[in-house]
Design a protein around this motif. Structure first.
Motif, PDB file in Angstrom:
ATOM      1  N   LEU A 258       8.654 -24.247 -22.827  1.00 40.51           N
ATOM      2  CA  LEU A 258       7.888 -22.995 -22.768  1.00 40.51           C
ATOM      3  C   LEU A 258       7.035 -22.864 -21.507  1.00 40.51           C
ATOM      4  N   GLU A 259       7.629 -23.176 -20.356  1.00 38.61           N
ATOM      5  CA  GLU A 259       6.945 -22.881 -19.094  1.00 38.61           C
ATOM      6  C   GLU A 259       7.179 -21.399 -18.772  1.00 38.61           C
ATOM      7  N   VAL A 260       6.569 -20.517 -19.573  1.00 38.22           N
ATOM      8  CA  VAL A 260       6.848 -19.085 -19.483  1.00 38.22           C
ATOM      9  C   VAL A 260       6.264 -18.463 -18.227  1.00 38.22           C
ATOM     10  N   GLY A 261       5.329 -19.156 -17.583  1.00 36.39           N
ATOM     11  CA  GLY A 261       4.741 -18.596 -16.376  1.00 36.39           C
ATOM     12  C   GLY A 261       5.745 -18.344 -15.277  1.00 36.39           C
ATOM     13  N   HIS A 262       6.931 -18.933 -15.391  1.00 38.74           N
ATOM     14  CA  HIS A 262       7.909 -18.781 -14.323  1.00 38.74           C
ATOM     15  C   HIS A 262       9.089 -17.906 -14.732  1.00 38.74           C
ATOM     16  N   GLY A 278       7.448 -13.088  -7.965  1.00 36.97           N
ATOM     17  CA  GLY A 278       7.204 -12.168  -9.074  1.00 36.97           C
ATOM     18  C   GLY A 278       7.159 -12.812 -10.440  1.00 36.97           C
ATOM     19  N   CYS A 279       6.798 -14.083 -10.513  1.00 35.88           N
ATOM     20  CA  CYS A 279       6.690 -14.747 -11.819  1.00 35.88           C
ATOM     21  C   CYS A 279       5.432 -14.275 -12.553  1.00 35.88           C
ATOM     22  N   LEU A 280       5.468 -14.379 -13.871  1.00 41.19           N
ATOM     23  CA  LEU A 280       4.278 -14.074 -14.670  1.00 41.19           C
ATOM     24  C   LEU A 280       3.059 -14.826 -14.149  1.00 41.19           C
ATOM     25  N   ASP A 281       3.263 -16.052 -13.691  1.00 40.19           N
ATOM     26  CA  ASP A 281       2.169 -16.904 -13.253  1.00 40.19           C
ATOM     27  C   ASP A 281       1.313 -16.245 -12.178  1.00 40.19           C
ATOM     28  N   VAL A 282       1.936 -15.437 -11.319  1.00 41.82           N
ATOM     29  CA  VAL A 282       1.197 -14.801 -10.222  1.00 41.82           C
ATOM     30  C   VAL A 282       1.115 -13.287 -10.369  1.00 41.82           C
TER      31      VAL A 282
END
Length: 412
Positions: A258-262, A278-282
């Motif tokens: 679950l590394e969903v940030g990417h 454009g990943c969720l992380d940023v």
């Protein structure tokens, strides 16, 4: 056994001991039921364990003798009720505690946490994080040791939450990108060494902060009662996700699930630390909101507090509203993809995502419903996390788990 003198007559103790021997395997499950609030009375405990009333009574008595719970044999009777009320069960307010620690991009915090997810005491948070994990973890453990000295409480373990995937079985922080720590830092080993050096009793554990937030919310917060719970949160920097499957935290084969940030939610968006764009992380963290709203981050408070304050006090500003809507749309796109893959029965959102849900719940839910197959077939409940410091409480859950598994063995 518990090490405390038993005031009951010898014959009663013998009978009770025989019942306890028959139900010894129920001690851990019984404690977990009380710990999570699912057995507020002895009658409920009896039904949940599937044992006799006498065995449930013996189990509850032993947990009380261990100093873990309190049994109220004479609870008040509600007006209009009939029959004798069942003994009430609750965690012991003066019982043992665990040390919980959290490190994030804007500082760290230590707390003592009792059973039931109750924070007993906290140390003032630090707002700077050294690039050497040993210095940081030494400082946070020192703060915890001072709390233990001040309160005089018995400590039975320690848990640490960090903003990084923690690889198992070695407890390595694989991507502490917002901390400037070396990749692969052995955070659990360092933490355990600091705990031992401080003379704090019990084993030490470490885990990803969002995983631990999900665990805490599932046991004590907005996720209680969910079978398959998805948690997505952004704290001070970055975005994390976690999944509880059939009541248990799902960490994958080596702790990296679950590394969903990417997940990519904006192909033309900002460069990400992982090498993509454009990943969720940023695209959906506090820094992204401040950038979208053309606000320069200040040094006086954390990025999370700045972003939350902006939404709560200036949401009527068209620039702020437009920025929030952009983040909501990106977050909704990511959640829809996760819903299609995981089919959770509940989603809880933490950190800035909780605030985005609060300021415009309809927009986020509409995006998820429009973009997900399961959303179109009835929708998935999306709720805000409700626990303050849920990653701290989750870190405590790691330390409490050996006691929940085997109360007698862990405490003796």
């Amino acid at each position: 056994m518990s090490g405390k003198a038993d005031p009951r007559p010898a014959g009663e103790r013998t009978t009770s001991r025989a019942r306890l021997d028959r139900g010894r395997g129920a001690l851990g499950p019984a404690l977990e039921l009380v710990h999570t609030g699912r057995a507020p009375t002895r009658a409920v405990l009896t039904a949940e364990l599937g044992v006799t009333r006498a065995t449930a009574g013996a189990v509850a008595a032993e947990l009380e003798a261990l100093g873990l719970i309190r049994v109220d044999a004479r609870p008040g009777v509600a007006v209009g009720s009939q029959g004798r009320p069942s003994h009430r069960l609750q965690v012991a307010e003066d019982g043992p505690v665990v040390l919980a620690a959290q490190v994030h991009a804007d500082g760290f915090r230590a707390a003592l946490v009792g059973l039931g997810g109750r924070i007993v005491a906290t140390a003032p948070g630090c707002v700077t994080v050294d690039a050497d994990p040993a210095k940081v973890l030494g400082s946070v453990v020192e703060a915890g040791a001072e709390l233990l000295t001040a309160t005089g409480r018995r400590c039975v373990g320690a848990g640490l939450a960090v903003p990084s995937a923690v690889a198992e079985p070695d407890g390595l922080a694989l991507n502490p990108v917002h901390l400037a720590w070396p990749v692969g830092a052995p955070v659990r080993q360092i933490f355990a060494q600091c705990v031992r050096a401080a003379g704090i009793g019990g084993p030490a554990f470490a885990g990803n902060d969002v995983n631990l937030a999900a665990l805490a919310e599932h046991r004590h917060g907005a996720g209680r009662g969910a079978r398959d719970l998805l948690c997505v949160a952004t704290g001070h920097r970055g975005v994390g996700g976690a999944l509880v499957l059939d009541g248990r935290l799902h960490t994958g084969s080596s702790g990296l699930a679950l590394e969903v940030g990417h997940l990519t939610v904006n192909p033309e968006g900002r460069p990400c630390h992982c090498g993509s764009r454009g990943c969720l992380d940023v695209e959906a963290d506090p820094f992204a909101l401040l950038a979208e709203a053309h606000r320069e981050p200040g040094p006086e408070v954390s990025l999370l507090q700045q972003a939350n304050d902006l939404l709560r006090t200036q949401y009527a500003d068209p620039v702020v509203r437009t920025a929030a809507e952009a983040l909501i749309d990106r977050l909704g796109l990511g959640l829809a993809g996760l819903v299609n893959i995981l089919n959770p029965d509940r989603i809880v959102l933490g950190g800035l995502h909780r605030t985005l849900l609060e300021v415009d719940p309809g927009r986020l839910r509409a995006v998820v419903a429009d973009r997900s197959l399961w959303g179109q077939s009835g929708g998935v409940p999306i709720l805000p996390c409700i626990l303050d410091h849920n990653s701290l409480v989750g870190a405590a859950e790691l330390a409490w788990q050996p006691v929940l598994d085997d109360p007698l063995g862990a405490l003796q």
